[in-house]
Design a protein around this motif. Structure first.
Motif, PDB file in Angstrom:
ATOM      1  N   LYS A   1       9.135  18.367  -9.867  1.00 50.24           N
ATOM      2  CA  LYS A   1      10.223  19.089  -9.213  1.00 50.24           C
ATOM      3  C   LYS A   1       9.893  19.229  -7.732  1.00 50.24           C
ATOM      4  CE  LYS A   1      13.115  23.141  -9.475  1.00 50.24           C
ATOM      5  NZ  LYS A   1      13.527  22.715  -8.141  1.00 50.24           N
ATOM      6  N   THR A   2      10.686  18.590  -6.921  1.00 52.10           N
ATOM      7  CA  THR A   2      10.436  18.668  -5.481  1.00 52.10           C
ATOM      8  C   THR A   2      11.418  19.665  -4.866  1.00 52.10           C
ATOM      9  OG1 THR A   2      11.903  16.794  -5.230  1.00 52.10           O
ATOM     10  CG2 THR A   2       9.561  16.326  -5.231  1.00 52.10           C
TER      11      THR A   2
ATOM     12  N   GLY B   1       1.742  22.197   5.278  1.00 55.24           N
ATOM     13  CA  GLY B   1       1.263  21.024   5.999  1.00 55.24           C
ATOM     14  C   GLY B   1       0.239  20.245   5.191  1.00 55.24           C
ATOM     15  N   PRO B   2      -0.424  19.291   5.841  1.00 54.77           N
ATOM     16  CA  PRO B   2      -1.389  18.436   5.127  1.00 54.77           C
ATOM     17  C   PRO B   2      -2.485  19.214   4.406  1.00 54.77           C
ATOM     18  CG  PRO B   2      -0.883  17.503   7.265  1.00 54.77           C
ATOM     19  CD  PRO B   2      -0.214  18.842   7.231  1.00 54.77           C
TER      20      PRO B   2
ATOM     21  N   ALA C   1       4.001  13.726  -0.878  1.00 62.72           N
ATOM     22  CA  ALA C   1       4.877  14.007   0.260  1.00 62.72           C
ATOM     23  C   ALA C   1       4.138  13.706   1.560  1.00 62.72           C
ATOM     24  CB  ALA C   1       5.334  15.460   0.217  1.00 62.72           C
ATOM     25  N   SER C   2       3.668  12.472   1.697  1.00 64.96           N
ATOM     26  CA  SER C   2       2.890  12.097   2.863  1.00 64.96           C
ATOM     27  C   SER C   2       3.123  10.627   3.129  1.00 64.96           C
ATOM     28  CB  SER C   2       1.401  12.336   2.587  1.00 64.96           C
ATOM     29  OG  SER C   2       0.618  11.649   3.544  1.00 64.96           O
ATOM     30  N   SER C   3       3.150  10.276   4.410  1.00 65.77           N
ATOM     31  CA  SER C   3       3.299   8.861   4.731  1.00 65.77           C
ATOM     32  C   SER C   3       1.932   8.200   4.814  1.00 65.77           C
ATOM     33  CB  SER C   3       4.021   8.718   6.071  1.00 65.77           C
ATOM     34  OG  SER C   3       3.209   9.265   7.092  1.00 65.77           O
ATOM     35  N   LEU C   4       0.865   8.986   4.602  1.00 69.72           N
ATOM     36  CA  LEU C   4      -0.512   8.489   4.722  1.00 69.72           C
ATOM     37  C   LEU C   4      -0.772   7.857   6.084  1.00 69.72           C
ATOM     38  CD1 LEU C   4      -1.136   6.929   1.189  1.00 69.72           C
ATOM     39  CD2 LEU C   4      -1.912   9.135   2.037  1.00 69.72           C
ATOM     40  N   CYS C   5      -0.143   8.441   7.110  1.00 71.94           N
ATOM     41  CA  CYS C   5      -0.335   7.877   8.451  1.00 71.94           C
ATOM     42  C   CYS C   5      -1.740   8.168   8.970  1.00 71.94           C
ATOM     43  CB  CYS C   5       0.712   8.418   9.421  1.00 71.94           C
ATOM     44  SG  CYS C   5       0.489  10.150   9.844  1.00 71.94           S
TER      45      CYS C   5
ATOM     46  N   LEU D   1      -5.787  13.094  -0.428  1.00 74.07           N
ATOM     47  CA  LEU D   1      -4.413  12.933  -0.921  1.00 74.07           C
ATOM     48  C   LEU D   1      -4.345  11.794  -1.942  1.00 74.07           C
ATOM     49  CD1 LEU D   1      -2.308  13.331   2.360  1.00 74.07           C
ATOM     50  CD2 LEU D   1      -2.191  14.813   0.361  1.00 74.07           C
ATOM     51  N   LEU D   2      -5.009  10.700  -1.606  1.00 69.90           N
ATOM     52  CA  LEU D   2      -5.010   9.550  -2.522  1.00 69.90           C
ATOM     53  C   LEU D   2      -5.694   9.894  -3.841  1.00 69.90           C
ATOM     54  CD1 LEU D   2      -5.685   6.476  -0.216  1.00 69.90           C
ATOM     55  CD2 LEU D   2      -3.607   7.025  -1.483  1.00 69.90           C
TER      56      LEU D   2
END
Lengths: 449, 187
Positions: free
Chosen positions: A2-3, A330-331, A352-356, A373-374
């Motif tokens: 659920k986002t 945030g992150p 919910a991250s672009s992994l930038c 995150l990964l």
């Protein structure tokens, strides 16, 4: 999974501008003020945090001894309930009616104010941004700029409604109103509650870093000072502050030093003119020892709450602080929340991250947020696989290994991508690129003739 | 088992440690050493950039005159507790930091540099050090000196409303440093 619904935040132009300009300013200031030895400093800060967390039991015991040698008292709290119960009891025993508080994410984490309110105690947030939010019944939007989503007009309205002040159009005027209202609270309060930026094991001290002076007032004006801190905030020596203070202010707001740095070692001593008569340090676990057990993600606990990862995050900068499910946004919130709450709660967060990688690059204590995150993603997939995704990749992988089928199916799939399910969600914020008239295969074929 | 013992034992279990296990020394202390050059100039520039005011004088008598001028007739308190209506708090400081324009105070009343809207500090040039790192080198255990070491870097400020800078939120919005030049500089 659920986002949260972020469409409201994304569609609110005023909010988008407020987040964008505030975070842009903070990132710019940070960049302008980094020291030439920044890389050495952050590696050193990382090493000190690593050493301390790897031997946390030792440093906590040392801290307990040194705090008590200065006449302070250490309270160990396994969870928020224990921490709140102690503070509630102390307030009752001492007949405290008003408590002044300076900004502390840890007390937000344990909902201390709600508990105090149940006992009829008025707990007043004294950081200007937090005060505005508390009057309006809202939560912090950003770790260091809690009210960044509020305009001058919004703040004036809150003050008119709750403080019965006249409308004000300048930040100076509004600040004056808050200063006067809060000054009374500081002088009446029977207890001051603060967080702690650092706990110093060799000194029995806590360190508070701030710009306004409300943490100094909260820790000095009332008779009782209670500091609430997570156990991970301890560092070995006062001299280690040389490294951490150079990083904290610069990473947060680009200030070489914040306006006030207080190094507080216990209550007022014999012969000292002022200061609190009693000092308590509440050491909170609340899940931290659980995080400690995971060696590869342990570094999530190194965080010094500077907010730089929020300011640099392309996702935070669009969806803002209220789209995250817990106090830490945030992150850093994305890696802390699933670890504290369990990966089954809010398992969408690590995705919910672009992994930038910006968060990891700007972290002053070098927490490898993208890597964590990964790891959290793979934990989620292992414990609760998404079948649609699983099969989509299986089909995809089969197709990639069978070029004849791929060649026939690819143009069809592109043309007929059905706007349902995940595709529909994806398309709600983006346009599908228009496929070129001729595919690479067609071009190649034509060329080879 | 008490909460204390539970927290410590879960920490030990998480870290695979046992009570009394040895701890290797922490990473070495990293304190920088900047050359003590043009300290007055650096200090003045840094504090003025934060909207603080620095007055250079040569003698104690001149300092008194400078304090009077900065007071400009306002009520003040010196070296004791201020009342809620005190307009100016006058303090000394133990160190001043050249690179950031900060004052480091160990022994003055905590509220004297905090409650009144204006803070005047009288310091000597010989108290200026290059940076906070020097203070930690000279005073490795600040808690041994007093219950509170406070580092003050400019006037109290906030940017909580629309990121616009406002001075004098809870602490003083006005800072004057009267600096007595007691160091002989060789030409």
């Amino acid at each position: 999974m659920k986002t949260p619904d972020v469409t409201a935040a994304l569609g609110d132009q005023k909010l988008q501008l407020a987040i964008y300009s505030a975070t842009a300013r903070l990132t710019e200031r940070r960049r302008e003020n980094l020291t030439p030895d920044y890389e050495d400093l952050r590696q050193h800060a990382h090493d000190i945090k690593k050493h301390t967390l790897d031997h946390l039991d030792f440093y906590l015991e040392q801290l307990e001894r040194t705090v008590e040698a200065r006449g302070g008292k250490v309270i160990w709290a396994k969870d928020g309930a224990e921490a709140c119960a102690f503070i509630q009891k102390l307030a009752r025993d001492r007949g405290v009616k008003i408590i002044v508080k300076s900004k502390s994410m840890t007390t937000e984490e344990i909902h201390l104010n709600d508990h105090l309110e149940e006992d009829g105690i008025e707990a007043v947030e004294t950081d200007l941004g937090e005060y505005i939010l508390q009057l309006g019944g809202e939560k912090p939007f950003h770790i260091i700029a809690p009210a960044l989503h509020k305009t001058i007009g919004d703040v004036s309205e809150v003050f008119e409604k709750h403080l019965h002040s006249q409308p004000e159009t300048t930040p100076e005027g509004l600040t004056k109103i808050a200063r006067a209202a809060l000054r009374e609270k500081f002088l009446e309060a029977g207890m001051g509650i603060t967080g702690a930026n650092f706990l110093i094991a060799d000194s029995g001290a806590i360190v508070l870093v701030e710009n306004e002076g409300n943490a100094r007032l909260s820790s000095s004006a009332p008779k009782i000072h209670v500091a609430v801190s997570g156990i991970e905030k301890v560092i070995p020596r006062a001299q280690d502050l040389g490294v951490f203070l150079k990083l904290l202010g610069r990473s947060a707001t680009g200030q070489p030093l914040s306006v006030y740095t207080s190094f507080l070692a216990g209550a007022k001593r014999a012969g000292e003119p002022d200061g609190p008569e009693e000092f308590y340090l509440v050491l909170l676990d609340n899940g931290r020892t659980k995080l400690l057990a995971d060696e590869s993600k342990r570094q999530s606990l190194y965080c010094i709450r500077c907010g730089a990862c929020l300011n640099h995050c392309p996702v935070y900068r669009k969806i803002g602080g209220y789209s995250y499910p817990w106090v830490y946004s945030g992150p850093i919130g994305k890696i802390l929340t699933p670890q504290f709450m369990g990966i089954e709660h809010d398992s969408w967060l690590p995705f919910a991250s672009s992994l930038c990688g910006a968060c990891g690059e700007v972290c002053p204590v070098k927490i490898e947020i993208p890597r964590i995150l990964l790891e959290l993603r793979s934990e989620k997939v292992a414990s609760d696989p998404d079948l649609v995704e699983l099969w989509s990749f299986k089909v995809w992988s089969w197709l990639m290994r069978h070029p004849k089928f791929y060649a026939r199916l690819a143009p069809l799939a592109l043309a007929a991508a059905p706007p349902v399910g995940p595709v529909k969600n994806w398309l709600s914020q983006r346009d599908l690129p228009v496929p070129p008239a001729k595919s690479f295969r067609d071009l190649w074929k034509a060329r080879s003739k | 088992m008490t909460s204390r013992d539970q927290i410590l034992s879960s920490a030990r279990a998480a870290l695979n440690r046992h009570p009394g296990d040895p701890v290797p020394p922490p990473p070495p202390v990293l304190l920088r050493e900047a050359p003590a050059e043009r300290l007055v100039e650096q200090f003045t520039k840094a504090l003025e950039a934060l909207a603080g005011n620095v007055v250079l004088v040569n003698t104690k008598e001149e300092a008194e005159v400078a304090v009077d001028k900065a007071l400009n007739g306002r009520t003040f308190v010196r070296s004791s507790n201020p009342s809620p209506t005190t307009e100016v708090g006058i303090t000394s400081a133990d160190y001043a930091l050249a690179d950031t324009g900060s004052l480091v105070i160990f022994k003055e009343p905590r509220l004297l540099s905090l409650l009144p809207p204006c803070h005047i500090a009288v310091i000597k040039e010989s108290q200026i050090v290059a940076s906070l790192d020097d203070v930690f080198r000279l005073r490795p255990l600040p808690g041994d000196i007093s219950s509170a070491m406070v580092v003050i870097t400019g006037p109290s400020r906030t940017a909580d409303i629309e990121m616009r800078l406002v001075r004098g939120v809870h602490g003083p919005g006005e800072i004057h440093v009267i600096l007595i030049q007691d160091v002989t500089h060789s030409a």
